[in-house]
Design a protein around this motif. Sequence first.
Motif, mmCIF file in Angstrom:
data_model
loop_
_atom_site.group_PDB
_atom_site.id
_atom_site.type_symbol
_atom_site.label_atom_id
_atom_site.label_comp_id
_atom_site.label_asym_id
_atom_site.label_seq_id
_atom_site.Cartn_x
_atom_site.Cartn_y
_atom_site.Cartn_z
ATOM 1 N N VAL A 44 0.758 -1.031 -0.125
ATOM 2 C CA VAL A 44 0.018 0.235 -0.030
ATOM 3 C C VAL A 44 0.911 1.425 -0.101
ATOM 4 C CG1 VAL A 44 -1.711 1.266 1.475
ATOM 5 C CG2 VAL A 44 -2.235 -1.131 0.914
ATOM 6 N N ARG A 45 2.016 1.340 0.967
ATOM 7 C CA ARG A 45 2.880 2.444 0.763
ATOM 8 C C ARG A 45 3.571 2.744 -0.501
ATOM 9 N NH1 ARG A 45 5.874 5.957 3.343
ATOM 10 N NH2 ARG A 45 7.765 6.070 3.253
ATOM 11 N N GLY A 97 -3.779 8.883 -13.483
ATOM 12 C CA GLY A 97 -4.596 7.626 -13.925
ATOM 13 C C GLY A 97 -3.348 6.567 -14.416
ATOM 14 N N SER A 98 -2.104 7.001 -14.841
ATOM 15 C CA SER A 98 -1.126 6.180 -15.286
ATOM 16 C C SER A 98 -0.044 5.950 -14.250
ATOM 17 C CB SER A 98 -0.615 6.885 -16.566
ATOM 18 O OG SER A 98 0.026 7.919 -16.412
ATOM 19 N N GLY A 99 -0.165 6.524 -12.875
ATOM 20 C CA GLY A 99 1.063 6.559 -12.067
ATOM 21 C C GLY A 99 0.894 5.111 -11.345
ATOM 22 N N THR A 100 0.029 4.071 -11.620
ATOM 23 C CA THR A 100 -0.143 2.929 -10.946
ATOM 24 C C THR A 100 -0.207 1.722 -11.780
ATOM 25 O OG1 THR A 100 -2.164 3.110 -10.121
ATOM 26 C CG2 THR A 100 -0.457 3.766 -8.597
ATOM 27 N N ASN A 101 0.102 0.678 -11.661
ATOM 28 C CA ASN A 101 -0.332 -0.362 -12.460
ATOM 29 C C ASN A 101 -1.558 -1.282 -12.007
ATOM 30 O OD1 ASN A 101 0.570 -2.048 -10.287
ATOM 31 N ND2 ASN A 101 2.471 -2.363 -11.218
ATOM 32 N N SER A 102 -2.168 -2.312 -12.456
ATOM 33 C CA SER A 102 -3.341 -3.126 -12.256
ATOM 34 C C SER A 102 -2.851 -3.681 -10.784
ATOM 35 C CB SER A 102 -3.585 -4.075 -13.253
ATOM 36 O OG SER A 102 -2.490 -5.114 -13.313
ATOM 37 N N ARG A 103 -1.889 -4.105 -10.484
ATOM 38 C CA ARG A 103 -1.611 -4.807 -9.102
ATOM 39 C C ARG A 103 -1.727 -3.823 -8.236
ATOM 40 N NH1 ARG A 103 2.354 -5.789 -5.470
ATOM 41 N NH2 ARG A 103 2.313 -7.831 -4.495
ATOM 42 N N CYS A 104 -1.190 -2.559 -8.176
ATOM 43 C CA CYS A 104 -1.453 -1.593 -7.270
ATOM 44 C C CYS A 104 -2.909 -1.137 -7.347
ATOM 45 C CB CYS A 104 -0.591 -0.344 -7.574
ATOM 46 S SG CYS A 104 1.165 -0.414 -7.224
ATOM 47 N N ASP A 105 -3.434 -1.095 -8.354
ATOM 48 C CA ASP A 105 -5.129 -0.816 -8.268
ATOM 49 C C ASP A 105 -5.766 -1.736 -7.503
ATOM 50 O OD1 ASP A 105 -4.603 1.513 -9.707
ATOM 51 O OD2 ASP A 105 -5.013 0.289 -11.671
ATOM 52 N N GLU A 106 -5.586 -3.090 -7.420
ATOM 53 C CA GLU A 106 -5.978 -4.184 -6.785
ATOM 54 C C GLU A 106 -5.672 -4.072 -5.246
ATOM 55 O OE1 GLU A 106 -5.854 -8.853 -5.935
ATOM 56 O OE2 GLU A 106 -4.979 -8.172 -7.874
ATOM 57 N N VAL A 107 -4.512 -3.822 -4.944
ATOM 58 C CA VAL A 107 -4.071 -3.412 -3.541
ATOM 59 C C VAL A 107 -4.915 -2.507 -2.849
ATOM 60 C CG1 VAL A 107 -2.215 -3.151 -2.003
ATOM 61 C CG2 VAL A 107 -1.874 -4.686 -3.723
ATOM 62 N N LEU A 108 -4.809 -1.362 -3.461
ATOM 63 C CA LEU A 108 -5.502 -0.070 -3.026
ATOM 64 C C LEU A 108 -7.043 -0.187 -2.963
ATOM 65 C CD1 LEU A 108 -3.516 2.586 -4.849
ATOM 66 C CD2 LEU A 108 -3.161 1.833 -2.524
ATOM 67 N N ARG A 109 -7.587 -1.137 -3.924
ATOM 68 C CA ARG A 109 -8.983 -1.359 -3.795
ATOM 69 C C ARG A 109 -9.105 -2.212 -2.611
ATOM 70 N NH1 ARG A 109 -9.898 -4.071 -8.374
ATOM 71 N NH2 ARG A 109 -9.330 -1.913 -9.619
ATOM 72 N N ARG A 110 -8.536 -3.054 -2.318
ATOM 73 C CA ARG A 110 -8.666 -4.086 -1.080
ATOM 74 C C ARG A 110 -8.439 -3.379 0.094
ATOM 75 N NH1 ARG A 110 -5.167 -8.521 -2.806
ATOM 76 N NH2 ARG A 110 -3.343 -7.298 -1.806
ATOM 77 N N ASN A 111 -7.485 -2.446 0.143
ATOM 78 C CA ASN A 111 -7.270 -1.753 1.267
ATOM 79 C C ASN A 111 -7.788 -0.184 1.379
ATOM 80 O OD1 ASN A 111 -5.668 -3.791 3.165
ATOM 81 N ND2 ASN A 111 -4.683 -3.857 0.997
ATOM 82 N N LYS A 112 -8.979 0.028 1.451
ATOM 83 C CA LYS A 112 -9.421 1.577 1.683
ATOM 84 C C LYS A 112 -9.147 2.029 2.640
ATOM 85 C CE LYS A 112 -12.620 0.790 -2.533
ATOM 86 N NZ LYS A 112 -13.804 1.157 -2.942
#
Length: 112
Positions: A44-45, A97-112
């Motif tokens: 997340v960090r 929108g382009s600063g993170t990849n799909s893995r980061c999007d998933e991790v951030l979505r899981r840890n709101k």
Amino acid sequence: MKMVRMIAAVAAVTMVATPVLAASLNSKDRARIARAYPRDRDDVRYCLLQGKKGRDKGTAIGAGVGAGASIIAGGGVGETVLAGAGGAAAGRLIGKGSGTNSRCDEVLRRNK
């Protein structure tokens, strides 16, 4: 004409100084890291820092491109500042929108 060159120099310095600005997180992001699952805290960090770097980099590049395009087109000081501000706004949205990849999007979505 000297004012336009000075603005171009400021835009160039902004692009060089951008990585230094992205080194810290605000209190909201630090609280989000603390709330995250223990196994995901490092991810997340990392993802929050990458997103911030992308936004900052997009802002700097957009401002430089906007101001540079205005200078090339022969705009005055007001037009150059306005084009730089518009470019910064657009660059921030694109970088966000382009600063993170799909893995980061998933991790951030899981840890709101």
